[in-house]
Design a protein around this motif. Structure first.
Motif, PDB file in Angstrom:
ATOM      1  N   LEU A 203       0.831  -1.205   0.000  1.00 52.44           N
ATOM      2  CA  LEU A 203       0.000   0.000   0.000  1.00 52.44           C
ATOM      3  C   LEU A 203       0.863   1.252   0.000  1.00 52.44           C
ATOM      4  O   LEU A 203       0.632   2.192  -0.771  1.00 52.44           O
TER       5      LEU A 203
ATOM      6  N   SER B 203       1.140   3.966  -2.936  1.00 50.35           N
ATOM      7  CA  SER B 203       0.752   5.319  -2.568  1.00 50.35           C
ATOM      8  C   SER B 203       1.857   6.303  -2.898  1.00 50.35           C
ATOM      9  O   SER B 203       1.624   7.381  -3.443  1.00 50.35           O
TER      10      SER B 203
ATOM     11  N   ASP C 274      -1.063   9.323  -4.409  1.00 48.31           N
ATOM     12  CA  ASP C 274      -2.406   9.311  -3.815  1.00 48.31           C
ATOM     13  C   ASP C 274      -2.287   8.941  -2.338  1.00 48.31           C
ATOM     14  O   ASP C 274      -1.617   7.965  -1.990  1.00 48.31           O
ATOM     15  N   GLN C 275      -2.929   9.735  -1.470  1.00 46.51           N
ATOM     16  CA  GLN C 275      -2.705   9.538  -0.033  1.00 46.51           C
ATOM     17  C   GLN C 275      -3.536   8.411   0.565  1.00 46.51           C
ATOM     18  O   GLN C 275      -3.257   7.948   1.666  1.00 46.51           O
ATOM     19  N   ALA C 276      -4.591   7.973  -0.144  1.00 44.24           N
ATOM     20  CA  ALA C 276      -5.535   7.026   0.463  1.00 44.24           C
ATOM     21  C   ALA C 276      -4.845   5.757   0.937  1.00 44.24           C
ATOM     22  O   ALA C 276      -5.212   5.195   1.979  1.00 44.24           O
ATOM     23  N   GLY C 277      -3.819   5.317   0.219  1.00 44.98           N
ATOM     24  CA  GLY C 277      -3.127   4.091   0.594  1.00 44.98           C
ATOM     25  C   GLY C 277      -2.486   4.200   1.969  1.00 44.98           C
ATOM     26  O   GLY C 277      -2.517   3.257   2.764  1.00 44.98           O
ATOM     27  N   GLN C 278      -1.926   5.381   2.250  1.00 44.82           N
ATOM     28  CA  GLN C 278      -1.267   5.541   3.556  1.00 44.82           C
ATOM     29  C   GLN C 278      -2.289   5.599   4.679  1.00 44.82           C
ATOM     30  O   GLN C 278      -2.052   5.094   5.780  1.00 44.82           O
ATOM     31  N   ILE C 279      -3.457   6.220   4.379  1.00 46.51           N
ATOM     32  CA  ILE C 279      -4.537   6.210   5.379  1.00 46.51           C
ATOM     33  C   ILE C 279      -4.940   4.777   5.685  1.00 46.51           C
ATOM     34  O   ILE C 279      -5.141   4.385   6.836  1.00 46.51           O
ATOM     35  N   MET C 280      -5.018   3.974   4.613  1.00 44.22           N
ATOM     36  CA  MET C 280      -5.442   2.590   4.800  1.00 44.22           C
ATOM     37  C   MET C 280      -4.439   1.845   5.667  1.00 44.22           C
ATOM     38  O   MET C 280      -4.815   1.007   6.489  1.00 44.22           O
TER      39      MET C 280
END
Lengths: 474, 102
Positions: free
Chosen positions: B48, B52, B57-63
């Protein structure tokens, strides 16, 4: 932030808030069991109410993290109904087996809200959180009778295999995220057709199917189901096999719709894969169920077969298929939960009295229970005019509509196999007498009677008025 | 800046994921199996973060943050289950936990 955001998750919030209230009441109020039960039922009824209220709307919340309205809310109603029936059945059962702790209600409500979050999820992050919220609560609930080794064993097997499957699910999500460039289903639907690395995308889809197939207990990822259902408290086994399965199917439907809807090439391979899983589940589940002597294990293996029937709807990949799955899940909720309720009633303190031999002559000892159990067995077999028949009819119709007639034929053949053990139990109850004196099992309390009555009425209404349910759903 | 290509991260995470899953399938100690599962989850985190970083794209780090939180909750519940099994049965080896089979 708009009101849409909060309306989309309103049913989940209701149940989740009540799960916290129940936990606080447990800490602050003495002699609180009946209060906690009442609050749990109020919370779940509230969830149903809010879900009905937001049903006609089509909602998208929190930048596409969750959706609400329509089919999603039908699933909410289903989970909450399963929760209410389980609360009704739980007290008698757990007190008799010496494991009535008040945490049960908090965990049950949290598991329900996790299941609802799975149905609402339109993003991998929310889906993952929902799956884990539900699963972690189930791990604890499976080991709830913590003084029994059997229950411990169920919990540890479920925990290790469940976490293993979550790893696959998550890896699939990561690979899809990397190829489509976003965690939302909207990104999948928009970009799947133009991904740069289609191999990685399909590997991700396959891994996600593995993870979700584990959660619905489909072949070849079904090995945990019989052990867990046998060892877990029977009321929990009933809840896991209905609400847990329904939650995984809701996530399955919404995820696959985004893949099918993206217009990416190669969805026919996914359909073939799902069809293979369906055929395997139906035959392995039913054939292995024949060999069982323990009724709980028989119901567990047959639940694998029922997952197979519902996978037919996914393999068809049409709106008809999704509709068939929901219809079948509603029918399955009543008949499976009812069957587990009766098994729980007859079970005695040491966790035995569960074999086919113990059910011999039940019609003489407890005619009412035998009668009701027979209704559930006929319905699970799929004999008209009970609920199970019309569920299967919808699924097989969807398969034929998708030009997969062979799949429908396999389903019919598998149903015929299932006659052997379902009717075998009915024959044992009505036409065989037991030589030795049988243990009596529990007395039928008021709440359990109410839950059983609801299950019977549900099975009969869906069976006798299929058109009404059909209109209601569409 | 991007001196190490994305494929290195992906291959490393596949290797870690495979080591984890082989460990789950071959070991019999519940605690070690659980450690192998954590290894699998961390392989996913690496994937992830890698994706990311390279897509911006930041969503991967949030995940990844979500995964770590959930894994911590799972560890708490899992160790409690192992503990309650040990109290009744005095073992953490899964081949000795075999009341149920057909």
């Amino acid at each position: 932030m708009s009101e849409h955001d909060f309306l989309a998750i309103a049913p989940i919030t209701t149940v989740a808030v009540f799960s916290l209230i129940v936990m606080l009441v447990d800490a602050l109020v003495k002699k609180n069991t009946s209060l906690m039960q009442t609050l749990s039922v109020v919370g779940l009824l509230g969830g149903i109410g809010v879900a009905i209220w937001t049903l006609p709307k089509s909602l998208n919340g929190f930048n596409g993290l969750v959706a609400g309205g329509g089919m999603t809310n039908l699933f909410d109603i289903l989970f909450c109904s399963a929760g209410i029936l389980t609360v009704f059945l739980a007290k008698d059962y757990l007190e008799r087996l010496g494991g009535h702790f008040n945490e049960f209600y908090t965990l049950l409500l949290m598991a329900t809200s996790g299941a609802m979050l799975m149905a609402h999820a339109t993003d991998f992050i929310t889906l993952f959180v929902g799956v884990e919220l539900m699963s972690i609560c189930f791990y604890v609930l499976a080991g709830f009778l913590r003084r029994q080794v059997r229950s411990n064993e169920a919990a540890i097997k479920y925990f290790l295999l469940g976490a293993f499957a979550s790893g696959f699910l998550l890896y699939g999500m990561a690979l899809i995220y990397g190829t489509v460039g976003g965690t939302g289903y909207a990104d999948v639907a928009a970009n799947a057709a133009t991904v740069e690395m289609p191999f990685i995308f399909w590997a991700g889809v396959a891994l996600m199917i593995v993870g979700l197939a584990f959660k619905v207990a489909a072949f070849p990822f079904h090995q945990w189901a019989p052990d867990v259902y046998e060892g877990a408290p029977t009321v929990i086994a009933g809840f896991m096999s209905t609400a847990g399965k329904a939650a995984a199917f809701s996530a399955f439907i919404i995820f696959l719709n985004s893949v099918y809807g993206s217009g990416v090439e190669g969805t026919d391979r996914v359909q073939i894969l799902l069809a293979v899983l369906a055929v395997g589940s139906m035959f392995i589940g039913n054939v292995t169920a024949i060999a069982q002597t323990n009724v709980k294990r028989m119901l567990a293996y047959s639940s694998v077969a029922h997952a197979g029937y519902m996978l037919i709807g996914l393999a068809a990949g049409s709106p008809d298929g999704s509709f068939g799955i929901i219809y079948y899940l509603i029918a399955y909720l009543f008949m499976q939960l009812g069957a587990f309720a009766i098994v729980g009633l007859l079970e005695n303190e040491k966790g035995c009295n569960l074999t086919f031999d113990d059910y011999k002559g039940l019609s003489k000892r407890r005619p009412g229970l035998a009668m009701v159990m027979a209704i559930f067995m006929f319905s699970l077999t799929g004999i008209p005019p009970f609920a199970g028949f019309f569920g299967k009819y919808q699924l097989f119709k969807a398969a034929i509509g998708a030009e997969m007639t062979w799949l429908a034929i396999c389903g019919v053949v598998a149903s015929v196999i299932s006659v052997w053990f379902y009717l075998g139990l009915v024959i044992a109850m009505f036409f065989r007498d037991s030589e030795e004196k049988q243990a009596e099992g529990g007395t039928l309390g008021g709440l359990s009677t109410a839950a059983l009555a609801v299950a019977v009425v549900g099975t009969l209404v869906i069976g006798f008025l299929p058109q009404a349910i059909y209109d209601l759903l569409s | 800046m991007h001196s190490i290509p994305l494929s290195y991260y992906l291959i490393l995470s596949v290797i870690i994921f495979l080591i984890g899953s082989i460990g789950v399938l071959t070991r019999r100690n519940a605690i070690i199996i659980f450690m192998c599962i954590e290894l699998m989850l961390n392989a996913v985190n690496l994937t992830l973060v890698g994706f990311s970083r390279f897509s911006g794209d930041q969503a991967g780090q949030i995940m990844v943050l979500m995964v770590m939180t959930v894994a911590a909750a799972e560890a708490a519940v899992g160790l409690a289950i192992v503990l309650s099994l040990f109290r009744n049965k005095e073992t953490v080896y899964l081949d000795e936990v075999n009341l149920m089979k057909w």
